[in-house]
Write a protein that holds these residues in place. Sequence first.
Motif, PDB file in Angstrom:
ATOM      1  N   LYS A  44      37.964  69.083  33.895  1.00 55.64           N
ATOM      2  CA  LYS A  44      37.030  69.968  35.023  1.00 55.64           C
ATOM      3  C   LYS A  44      37.019  70.643  36.361  1.00 55.64           C
ATOM      4  CE  LYS A  44      33.877  70.022  30.925  1.00 55.64           C
ATOM      5  NZ  LYS A  44      34.712  71.075  30.738  1.00 55.64           N
ATOM      6  N   LYS A  45      37.215  69.238  37.270  1.00 55.42           N
ATOM      7  CA  LYS A  45      37.494  69.128  37.882  1.00 55.42           C
ATOM      8  C   LYS A  45      38.179  68.129  39.152  1.00 55.42           C
ATOM      9  CE  LYS A  45      33.967  64.869  39.070  1.00 55.42           C
ATOM     10  NZ  LYS A  45      32.954  64.922  39.021  1.00 55.42           N
ATOM     11  N   ASN A  46      38.982  67.736  40.063  1.00 54.50           N
ATOM     12  CA  ASN A  46      40.342  67.258  40.083  1.00 54.50           C
ATOM     13  C   ASN A  46      41.881  67.317  39.678  1.00 54.50           C
ATOM     14  OD1 ASN A  46      38.277  65.761  42.452  1.00 54.50           O
ATOM     15  ND2 ASN A  46      37.964  64.603  41.039  1.00 54.50           N
ATOM     16  N   GLN A  47      41.940  68.696  39.324  1.00 54.05           N
ATOM     17  CA  GLN A  47      42.341  69.255  38.699  1.00 54.05           C
ATOM     18  C   GLN A  47      44.084  68.459  38.634  1.00 54.05           C
ATOM     19  OE1 GLN A  47      41.755  72.828  36.889  1.00 54.05           O
ATOM     20  NE2 GLN A  47      40.529  72.212  35.708  1.00 54.05           N
ATOM     21  N   GLY A  48      44.293  68.568  40.309  1.00 55.92           N
ATOM     22  CA  GLY A  48      44.883  68.623  41.222  1.00 55.92           C
ATOM     23  C   GLY A  48      46.168  67.612  41.382  1.00 55.92           C
ATOM     24  N   VAL A  49      44.752  66.703  41.707  1.00 54.72           N
ATOM     25  CA  VAL A  49      45.317  65.058  41.741  1.00 54.72           C
ATOM     26  C   VAL A  49      46.226  63.820  40.824  1.00 54.72           C
ATOM     27  CG1 VAL A  49      43.646  63.920  40.119  1.00 54.72           C
ATOM     28  CG2 VAL A  49      44.037  63.005  42.327  1.00 54.72           C
ATOM     29  N   GLY A  50      46.452  64.149  40.429  1.00 48.29           N
ATOM     30  CA  GLY A  50      47.269  63.509  38.971  1.00 48.29           C
ATOM     31  C   GLY A  50      48.858  64.609  39.631  1.00 48.29           C
ATOM     32  N   GLU A  51      49.299  65.630  40.305  1.00 45.58           N
ATOM     33  CA  GLU A  51      50.905  65.655  40.490  1.00 45.58           C
ATOM     34  C   GLU A  51      50.141  65.648  41.604  1.00 45.58           C
ATOM     35  OE1 GLU A  51      51.426  70.242  39.184  1.00 45.58           O
ATOM     36  OE2 GLU A  51      52.940  68.510  38.134  1.00 45.58           O
ATOM     37  N   ALA A  52      49.554  65.622  42.410  1.00 48.88           N
ATOM     38  CA  ALA A  52      49.198  65.325  43.815  1.00 48.88           C
ATOM     39  C   ALA A  52      49.638  63.152  44.365  1.00 48.88           C
ATOM     40  CB  ALA A  52      48.416  65.188  44.498  1.00 48.88           C
ATOM     41  N   TRP A  53      49.511  62.368  42.881  1.00 47.98           N
ATOM     42  CA  TRP A  53      50.040  61.457  42.494  1.00 47.98           C
ATOM     43  C   TRP A  53      51.254  60.952  42.893  1.00 47.98           C
ATOM     44  CZ3 TRP A  53      46.876  57.064  44.161  1.00 47.98           C
ATOM     45  CH2 TRP A  53      47.632  55.760  43.542  1.00 47.98           C
ATOM     46  N   LEU A  54      51.797  61.859  41.672  1.00 50.31           N
ATOM     47  CA  LEU A  54      53.018  62.336  41.532  1.00 50.31           C
ATOM     48  C   LEU A  54      54.112  62.542  42.175  1.00 50.31           C
ATOM     49  CD1 LEU A  54      53.114  63.714  37.741  1.00 50.31           C
ATOM     50  CD2 LEU A  54      53.887  61.711  38.443  1.00 50.31           C
ATOM     51  N   ARG A  55      53.892  63.457  43.423  1.00 46.54           N
ATOM     52  CA  ARG A  55      54.890  63.165  44.525  1.00 46.54           C
ATOM     53  C   ARG A  55      54.138  63.010  45.522  1.00 46.54           C
ATOM     54  NH1 ARG A  55      52.214  68.698  43.172  1.00 46.54           N
ATOM     55  NH2 ARG A  55      50.718  68.272  45.266  1.00 46.54           N
ATOM     56  N   ALA A  56      53.479  61.827  45.882  1.00 53.92           N
ATOM     57  CA  ALA A  56      53.073  61.098  46.980  1.00 53.92           C
ATOM     58  C   ALA A  56      53.800  59.570  46.347  1.00 53.92           C
ATOM     59  CB  ALA A  56      52.181  61.351  47.110  1.00 53.92           C
ATOM     60  N   HIS A  57      53.714  59.520  45.664  1.00 57.90           N
ATOM     61  CA  HIS A  57      53.621  57.839  44.746  1.00 57.90           C
ATOM     62  C   HIS A  57      54.901  58.485  43.374  1.00 57.90           C
ATOM     63  CE1 HIS A  57      50.305  56.717  47.949  1.00 57.90           C
ATOM     64  NE2 HIS A  57      50.342  57.154  47.296  1.00 57.90           N
ATOM     65  N   PRO A  58      56.232  58.769  43.789  1.00 63.85           N
ATOM     66  CA  PRO A  58      57.500  58.745  42.257  1.00 63.85           C
ATOM     67  C   PRO A  58      57.471  57.675  41.670  1.00 63.85           C
ATOM     68  CG  PRO A  58      58.341  59.952  44.227  1.00 63.85           C
ATOM     69  CD  PRO A  58      56.844  59.485  44.757  1.00 63.85           C
ATOM     70  N   GLU A  59      57.667  56.190  42.572  1.00 57.73           N
ATOM     71  CA  GLU A  59      58.020  55.482  42.273  1.00 57.73           C
ATOM     72  C   GLU A  59      57.186  54.333  41.475  1.00 57.73           C
ATOM     73  OE1 GLU A  59      61.363  54.718  41.299  1.00 57.73           O
ATOM     74  OE2 GLU A  59      61.469  57.133  41.806  1.00 57.73           O
ATOM     75  N   ALA A  60      56.288  54.687  42.000  1.00 58.56           N
ATOM     76  CA  ALA A  60      54.577  53.600  41.091  1.00 58.56           C
ATOM     77  C   ALA A  60      54.284  54.806  40.358  1.00 58.56           C
ATOM     78  CB  ALA A  60      53.340  53.850  42.637  1.00 58.56           C
ATOM     79  N   SER A  61      54.191  55.910  40.560  1.00 59.18           N
ATOM     80  CA  SER A  61      53.698  56.461  38.941  1.00 59.18           C
ATOM     81  C   SER A  61      54.803  55.882  37.978  1.00 59.18           C
ATOM     82  CB  SER A  61      54.102  58.298  39.352  1.00 59.18           C
ATOM     83  OG  SER A  61      53.268  58.185  40.080  1.00 59.18           O
TER      84      SER A  61
END
Length: 212
Positions: A48-65
């Motif tokens: 319901k909220k913060n729906q873009g945070v997962g993809e933002a994390w993938l973009r910012a931290h691909p190797e850590a992800s």
Amino acid sequence: SGNVAARLGHVIAAVRLIKASLAGKVPLIGFSAAPWTLMYYMVGGSSKKNQGVGEAWLRAHPEASRRLLNLLTDVVVDYLSAQVDAGADMLQIFEAMGDFISPDNFQLFALPCLTKMASELRRRHPSVPLLVFPRGAAHALVHLQRAGYDVVTMDTTVDPAAVRRQLDLDAEAHPPPTLSRRGAALQGNIDPRVLRRGSGGSEAAAGGAAAR
């Protein structure tokens, strides 16, 4: 596996109790969320909220992800394997947050985890059926069949007949490592809102989905 036994032993104990109480009347389905879904919640996402945070994390931290997803994959495999050892007859994996990852990133980040899980669970438990539900990621159904999932669950965005044809055609060209060595079985594609309308509506919706 040690961490699973220590941290989730109460779940495994519950599986044993449920299995005993069923007394063989119906199969027991073990289940877990999939790695991407777990990661999505871990970094603060929700439906319901913060729906873009997962993809933002993938973009910012691909190797850590990738490292986190690989760790989660190993833990979920041990968790599901422990459920089989405790009596689960089949395993359901929920990629419930497939709505909140792009098709490209699903292929890069989520699908490798689901593929590894299917391969390792099949190695450990060769006769246990594997089920998967990639909600919002129907584009991956063929790939999940190729990974060896015996049952793939559709959401309400797809045409079941078209999906059936697509899976069968791909199974002919690329025989999958399913238990049947044929195309995966299909389930789902029922609007969950019918469950609020009483048993008659639910039964009619289920019958209509099966007929399609």
